[in-house]
Enzyme design. Structure first.
Site, PDB file in Angstrom:
ATOM      1  N   ASP A   1       0.804  -1.242   0.000  1.00 22.29           N
ATOM      2  CA  ASP A   1       0.000   0.000   0.000  1.00 22.29           C
ATOM      3  C   ASP A   1       0.831   1.284   0.000  1.00 22.29           C
ATOM      4  OD1 ASP A   1      -1.436  -2.284   0.970  1.00 22.29           O
ATOM      5  OD2 ASP A   1      -3.012  -0.967   1.765  1.00 22.29           O
TER       6      ASP A   1
ATOM      7  N   GLU B   1      -4.005   2.037  -3.314  1.00 27.18           N
ATOM      8  CA  GLU B   1      -5.297   2.490  -2.765  1.00 27.18           C
ATOM      9  C   GLU B   1      -5.210   3.721  -1.876  1.00 27.18           C
ATOM     10  OE1 GLU B   1      -7.484   0.502   0.157  1.00 27.18           O
ATOM     11  OE2 GLU B   1      -5.788   0.119   1.456  1.00 27.18           O
ATOM     12  N   ASN B   2      -3.999   4.009  -1.334  1.00 30.58           N
ATOM     13  CA  ASN B   2      -3.846   5.174  -0.442  1.00 30.58           C
ATOM     14  C   ASN B   2      -2.910   6.228  -1.013  1.00 30.58           C
ATOM     15  OD1 ASN B   2      -3.586   2.487   1.606  1.00 30.58           O
ATOM     16  ND2 ASN B   2      -5.281   3.896   1.984  1.00 30.58           N
TER      17      ASN B   2
ATOM     18  N   ASN C   1     -10.123  -1.225  -0.171  1.00 24.02           N
ATOM     19  CA  ASN C   1     -11.353  -0.620   0.358  1.00 24.02           C
ATOM     20  C   ASN C   1     -11.405   0.893   0.121  1.00 24.02           C
ATOM     21  OD1 ASN C   1      -9.170  -0.794   2.308  1.00 24.02           O
ATOM     22  ND2 ASN C   1     -10.545   0.269   3.712  1.00 24.02           N
ATOM     23  N   HIS C   2     -10.240   1.506  -0.200  1.00 23.74           N
ATOM     24  CA  HIS C   2     -10.231   2.937  -0.520  1.00 23.74           C
ATOM     25  C   HIS C   2     -10.384   3.196  -2.023  1.00 23.74           C
ATOM     26  CE1 HIS C   2      -9.414   4.384   3.510  1.00 23.74           C
ATOM     27  NE2 HIS C   2      -8.544   3.403   3.643  1.00 23.74           N
TER      28      HIS C   2
ATOM     29  N   HIS D   1      -6.954  -8.413   0.486  1.00 25.46           N
ATOM     30  CA  HIS D   1      -6.984  -7.103   1.137  1.00 25.46           C
ATOM     31  C   HIS D   1      -7.921  -7.228   2.336  1.00 25.46           C
ATOM     32  CE1 HIS D   1      -5.904  -2.877   0.766  1.00 25.46           C
ATOM     33  NE2 HIS D   1      -7.099  -2.598   1.256  1.00 25.46           N
TER      34      HIS D   1
ATOM     35  N   HIS E   1      -3.398  -4.188   3.196  1.00 21.50           N
ATOM     36  CA  HIS E   1      -4.392  -3.396   3.912  1.00 21.50           C
ATOM     37  C   HIS E   1      -4.008  -2.974   5.322  1.00 21.50           C
ATOM     38  CE1 HIS E   1      -8.157  -1.740   5.425  1.00 21.50           C
ATOM     39  NE2 HIS E   1      -8.125  -2.608   6.405  1.00 21.50           N
TER      40      HIS E   1
ATOM     41  N   HIS F   1      -1.172  -2.244   6.573  1.00 22.24           N
ATOM     42  CA  HIS F   1      -0.039  -1.307   6.555  1.00 22.24           C
ATOM     43  C   HIS F   1       1.080  -1.725   7.502  1.00 22.24           C
ATOM     44  CE1 HIS F   1      -2.390   2.279   4.596  1.00 22.24           C
ATOM     45  NE2 HIS F   1      -2.666   1.111   4.041  1.00 22.24           N
TER      46      HIS F   1
END
Ligand SMILES: [Fe+2]
Ligand SMILES: [Fe+2]
Length: 252
Positions: free
Chosen positions: A8, A37-38, A65-66, A145, A170, A172
């Site tokens: 991520d 995603e981030n 999810n983001h 994830h 996910h 992190h």
């Protein structure tokens, strides 16, 4: 087939790590896959973040999810080599799997979202069963994830011997369990974050800590600080010769 999977990418430190270091790694791998995603200041994937990740050498960008936090993602997933989770409901924009190729061999990449503490997604286990029945490739990499280690390990055991590798994302936080499962599938519960670890999972320490101390919502800010790139290297050949090892780089 040599693959680098980058965990991520979080905010500006994550993008900086990717821009500074990924080009140096490009020639060492056949394929590079990056979870983005981030990358847009912690929330989603913007055009700018996508361009930085791709120009640094990524062949495929995955979400999570983001996925829909930044509006740019809706257009990007229609035209670019990007996947969102496979187990969104039917009709969700974008694709849940992607076929890459290198040196005459093919790699199927898919991502599924866990369901514990994550939301109402379709069954990730049966989702992968259906995909594996439909799409054939020389190698298969499944990104899970998910929040909970047991759910990820359950998926690893479910897929052991049926896919080349399963990597978690996910949380992190990298886990120290990279290795081969009994039937030869390469496995790691979480690859970890590419971003600054002087933070709370990439979020600004002051505002994230205040959530815990005050029990009230706080502004979302991604953290600044020295960046680390956390990735996992896979070498896939035959099931017996599969290798998996974490790869870490720190900003000087
Ligand atoms: Fe993330
Ligand atoms: Fe996530």
């Amino acid at each position: 087939m040599r693959i680098l999977f980058v965990g991520d990418v979080m905010g500006e430190p994550g993008l900086r790590a990717v821009a500074l270091h990924l080009p140096d790694l490009r020639d060492r791998y056949d394929l590079i896959i990056v979870n983005g995603e981030n990358s847009a200041r912690g929330k989603g994937l913007s055009r700018r973040a996508y361009r930085i990740i791709r120009e640094a050498g990524a062949d495929l960008v995955t979400l999570g999810n983001h996925a829909w936090d930044h509006k740019d993602a809706y257009a990007l997933v229609e035209t670019e080599p990007i996947i969102r989770a496979l187990n969104y409901p039917p009709g969700t924009p974008g694709k849940g799997h992607w076929l890459l190729s290198a040196g005459g061999e093919s790699l199927l990449v898919t991502q599924v979202m866990g369901r514990v503490y994550m939301g109402s997604f379709d069954d990730p286990f049966r989702g992968i069963d259906h995909l594996l029945a439909e799409v054939k490739a020389d190698y298969v990499l499944v990104e899970v994830h998910a929040e909970v280690t047991s759910e990820k390990m359950a998926m690893g055991q479910y897929l052991d011997g049926r896919v080349s590798a399963m990597l978690g994302t996910h949380t992190h936080i990298p886990t120290a369990d990279a290795g081969l499962l009994a039937k030869g599938t390469a496995y790691q519960t979480d690859v970890g974050m590419t971003g600054t670890y002087r933070s709370i999972i990439g979020g600004d320490t002051e505002s994230f800590l205040a959530r815990f101390l005050t029990a009230r919502p706080q502004p979302f800010r991604s953290a600044e600080g020295p960046a680390r790139l956390h990735a996992t290297e896979l070498v896939l050949q035959t099931a017996k010769s599969t290798r998996i090892s974490p790869y870490v780089w720190e900003e000087p």
